[in-house]
Design an enzyme around this catalytic site. Structure first.
Site, PDB file in Angstrom:
ATOM      1  N   GLU A 187       0.960  -1.167  -0.049  1.00  0.00           N
ATOM      2  CA  GLU A 187       0.002  -0.089   0.217  1.00  0.00           C
ATOM      3  C   GLU A 187       0.898   1.152   0.077  1.00  0.00           C
ATOM      4  OE1 GLU A 187      -3.612  -0.461   2.159  1.00  0.00           O
ATOM      5  OE2 GLU A 187      -4.119   1.862   2.172  1.00  0.00           O
ATOM      6  N   ASP A 207      -3.666  -0.737  10.329  1.00  0.00           N
ATOM      7  CA  ASP A 207      -4.902  -1.525   9.419  1.00  0.00           C
ATOM      8  C   ASP A 207      -4.574  -2.990   9.250  1.00  0.00           C
ATOM      9  OD1 ASP A 207      -5.569   0.953   9.237  1.00  0.00           O
ATOM     10  OD2 ASP A 207      -5.688   1.535   7.380  1.00  0.00           O
TER      11      ASP A 207
END
Ligand code: ADP
Ligand code: MG
Length: 389
Positions: free
Chosen positions: A166, A178
């Site tokens: 990411e 996350d």
């Protein structure tokens, strides 16, 4: 919240058969997550306490020959393909496919022989609401590719790899929370994560046994200037740590806070620091209460966190303030915005039998203000990423 027809795992399997023919080798699921408490503490080397949601992203997949990847997602209805050249360097696949290509890239970069694969993706995690559909997608794809390739990567090392996908391939600067939550959470527990050393501890958070639930409210507020404001908060925290001569604001203990504040000459910076330092302490206090089995008693800490985000960190918006106030007025034990701010979701700790009434009260308050009707969902802490049968 997003509720497409049918079970998400069945939709992924059916999508696979529909697009590629035959049956998938397996299905891998990863949940969305919500942060119970600890906001803007991650990049200050502090503490967060997320738990996994019963909303999941499921990948049905099998191997295919060569360095070729084919991916269909129910949400866009598109099928994309990419090959070795596209994962040689970050950024070559764009759009939602970047989250998948990013995982292939990060695995290859870490020296793994990633198998070619066909993947079909279905999800119940709403996109862009702050419930981490991105980490759910990366983590489910990661689990699928590891298993299909017979590759070994222990659970504690998976979050870093998904985060690299990411951060570097997609180019979204996010912390480790996350992916850690999505991969490592356990049912009936929250994940106490120390963002400095990335150590985790599973903290009992058995809402069900306590007759409680968490109501998640999607504020539906448009994310106004969220990126710029996030960068400004981060910069302000880093500058304050430097002025105070500490590596990060996590190193300012709550009993040194007043003394530290007198050393900062800017009023706005003082408020930013006060939020981060007191928020870290609220996470620790929440953990202590949960360890003692006092689930109900965390309510006031949640509400105090909201007040701190509203008044000191200044990252709330009228929609989320309205949701928090209405939830509390309707009997919630505590409520706060969750996530980076300027929209996203609110969570409220409620007695299970009052969840509906609190949701209705929030919708009524929204209607009075003329806001877009919020999405609501009652949740219990769910398991992290897993292979399905
Ligand atoms: P959040 O993680 O809070 O939901 P992000 O902006 O980080 O929001 O990630 C959302 C993006 O992740 C979407 O815009 C899309 O590109 C991608 N994404 C997540 N889940 C899926 C899915 N099931 N199918 C396709 N793309 C997805
Ligand atoms: Mg995300």
């Amino acid at each position: 919240m997003t509720h497409l027809n049918g079970d998400v795992a069945e939709r992924a399997a059916a999508g696979f058969t529909d697009k590629y023919g035959g049956r998938a080798t397996g299905r891998w699921a990863a949940p969305g997550r919500v942060n119970l408490i600890g906001e803007h503490t991650d990049y200050n080397d502090g503490f967060v306490l997320p738990f996994a949601l019963p909303l999941r992203t499921v990948v049905a997949a099998d191997r295919q020959d060569g360095d070729n990847w084919t991916v269909w997602s129910e949400l866009s209805g598109e099928t994309i393909t990419f090959g070795a050249d596209d994962v040689a360097e970050p950024g070559r696949v764009t759009g939602w496919g970047a989250y998948v290509a990013g995982v292939v890239w990060a695995l290859r970069e870490a020296g793994h022989q990633v198998p070619g694969a066909r993947l079909a993706i279905a999800s119940d995690v709403p996109l862009g609401s702050g419930l981490s559909s991105s980490a759910a997608l990366e983590s489910a794809v990661l689990a699928a590719l590891l298993d299909l390739g017979g590759l070994e990567l222990p659970a504690e090392r998976r979050p870093r790899l998904a985060q690299r996908a990411e951060n570097v391939y997609v180019g979204a600067p996010t912390g480790i929370m996350d992916q850690s939550a999505v991969i490592r959470c356990r049912a009936g527990h929250a994940l106490f994560l120390d963002c400095r050393d990335e150590s985790v501890e599973h903290i009992p958070f058995d809402l069900d046994a306590a007759g409680l639930a968490v109501l998640v409210i999607d504020s539906r507020a448009p994310h106004r200037h969220a990126d710029g404001e996030y960068a400004a908060r981060r910069q302000s925290c880093e500058a304050a740590a430097e002025a105070l001569g500490v590596p990060a604001l996590r190193d300012v203990a709550v009993d040194q806070l007043d003394a530290a504040l007198t050393r900062l000459d800017d009023e706005v910076t003082r408020r930013r620091v006060r939020h981060v330092v007191t928020e870290d302490q609220r996470v620790l206090d929440t953990v202590a209460l949960l360890r003692a089995g006092r689930v109900r008693d965390i309510g006031p800490l949640l509400t105090a966190s909201h007040v701190s985000m509203r008044d000191d960190f200044e990252i709330t918006v009228p929609e989320v303030d309205t949701a928090v106030e209405a939830a509390l007025a309707a009997g919630a034990l505590g409520a706060r915005m969750t996530g980076g701010g300027f929209g996203g979701c609110v969570l409220a700790l409620v007695k299970a039998d009052q969840a509906e009434a609190v949701a209705t009260a929030v919708k009524t308050a929204y209607a009075k203000q003329g806001f877009t009707t919020p999405g609501t969902l009652t949740v219990l802490p769910a398991p992290g990423a897993t292979r399905l049968n």
